[in-house]
Design an enzyme around this catalytic site. Sequence first.
Site, PDB file in Angstrom:
ATOM      1  N   SER A 184       0.939  -1.222   0.035  1.00 56.98           N
ATOM      2  CA  SER A 184      -0.024  -0.145  -0.037  1.00 56.98           C
ATOM      3  C   SER A 184       0.778   1.311   0.049  1.00 56.98           C
ATOM      4  O   SER A 184       0.416   2.502  -0.537  1.00 56.98           O
ATOM      5  CB  SER A 184      -1.064  -0.017   1.236  1.00 56.98           C
ATOM      6  OG  SER A 184      -0.227  -0.123   2.396  1.00 56.98           O
ATOM      7  N   ASP A 425      -3.364   6.582  12.103  1.00 56.09           N
ATOM      8  CA  ASP A 425      -2.503   6.038  10.769  1.00 56.09           C
ATOM      9  C   ASP A 425      -1.169   6.534  10.869  1.00 56.09           C
ATOM     10  O   ASP A 425      -1.082   7.882  10.433  1.00 56.09           O
ATOM     11  CB  ASP A 425      -3.141   6.148   9.646  1.00 56.09           C
ATOM     12  CG  ASP A 425      -2.302   5.374   8.287  1.00 56.09           C
ATOM     13  OD1 ASP A 425      -1.319   4.889   8.647  1.00 56.09           O
ATOM     14  OD2 ASP A 425      -2.993   5.225   7.231  1.00 56.09           O
ATOM     15  N   HIS A 428       1.078   5.408   6.579  1.00 57.82           N
ATOM     16  CA  HIS A 428       0.856   5.791   5.393  1.00 57.82           C
ATOM     17  C   HIS A 428       1.228   7.315   5.133  1.00 57.82           C
ATOM     18  O   HIS A 428       1.480   8.148   6.326  1.00 57.82           O
ATOM     19  CB  HIS A 428      -0.489   5.425   4.778  1.00 57.82           C
ATOM     20  CG  HIS A 428      -0.995   4.195   4.767  1.00 57.82           C
ATOM     21  ND1 HIS A 428      -1.563   3.301   5.637  1.00 57.82           N
ATOM     22  CD2 HIS A 428      -0.376   3.106   3.772  1.00 57.82           C
ATOM     23  CE1 HIS A 428      -1.511   2.010   5.585  1.00 57.82           C
ATOM     24  NE2 HIS A 428      -1.042   2.007   4.317  1.00 57.82           N
TER      25      HIS A 428
END
Length: 446
Positions: A184, A425, A428
Amino acid sequence: MIQRWHKKKTQLPLIAIVFFLFVLCTIFYNERRFQEIHRKENRKPNDIASRNDVKKTFSSLSRSSSKASAGTLDRFSTCNTTVKYNGRSNLNTPLHQSDEQENTKDSCNVFSGRWVFDNISVPLYNESDCPYMSDQLACHKHGRPDLMYQNWRWQPHGCDLKRWNATEMWDKLRGKRLMFVGDSLNRGQWISMLCLLESVIPANKKSITPNAPLTIFRAEEYNATVEFQWAPLIVESNSDDPVNHRLDERIIRPDSVLRHASEWDHVDILVFNSYLWWRQGPVKLSWSNEENGVCEEAESLDAMELAMNEWAKWIESNVDPLKKKVFFVTMSPTHLWSREWEPETEGNCYNEKTPIEDERYWGSGSDLPTMRMVGNIVNKLKSKVSVINITQMSEYRKDGHPSIYRKFWESRSAEQLANPASYSDCIHWCLPGVPDVWNQLLFHFL
């Protein structure tokens, strides 16, 4: 009457036997017919329900026999038994600074520098203007109040990074395929590249495929594609489904990249990454020649080394550097513990608004033994692979993660909502942001 009755009675067993045989043949014929129809329906590409039913049926059958044997690994694969991996792993050779700077021009190391605030030349695009933006990375859309994370420009020491030019990049890609391969984080870099490039292509001259193991953006005018292939562990694994890959255990085929590499052959520029998915505990190894469903369990570093060596064998055998360019992007750091940059605190990247200024900073999320191992393997490939070292520059950007400002597909509990850091998060990256600079580096070396 009595005579006629006795005559019919003598014929009844024969009629019953014939009728029984007829029924039996009919049932047998219908069963065969049903199986044949089922097989044909399974081959229809659009019949999703049938395909899933057959996949589950096949999976249960394979579990009862060889399970994660020489067949295809998928998310239903399991191991019959697991034994400890006893192979050796040489991780002691250091990654030399000269090798790390192999890509630099005019003796300038563009990977060494600092972040400079610049609200004039960056960001290079607007989040809301990019039609391919991911809700996982669209931090402003999902409520992030500050926009400073978009206004930091990477400034190497003693030189300048080549300024981004979308038209020039398309000229470099004319008639070519550019493919990002990985997890990702690499998908985030691919989305960044699309946002950097798409604005100069007319709407009727560009297209993109739906979400799939290989997602392709096409620019008709340039006869070029910018693609992303989901391959989080580089080699074949049970996590290769781009949507359904959250599994309790990781199973890899350490001696095969064939499922992914079938798409690499005709690509002109390949950009690989692999790291994050190796940080989730032990990995099970299912070798291609194993027929009894026996897996070996290895520590993640050993398993990653096996996978990287298999990848390197493919590179060595299939890459002509005069015809194909290959890049490997180093590990993307995390910012999960604020005590590492601000002692005696217990937070993470949540509510961070500025980069780390200490150029010596190195967080525990970036594993040096892993970096050395990858460096050793890549260095053996010499001119066939170029390294894009994003790790140190990204270490400074504790402010660049989505934290709570992204779409979450699972609902948050009241307890989590009361403590935003608990579900932030910090892995990312927001876009526009840090991955744009990774793509500037790619542009610089192309």
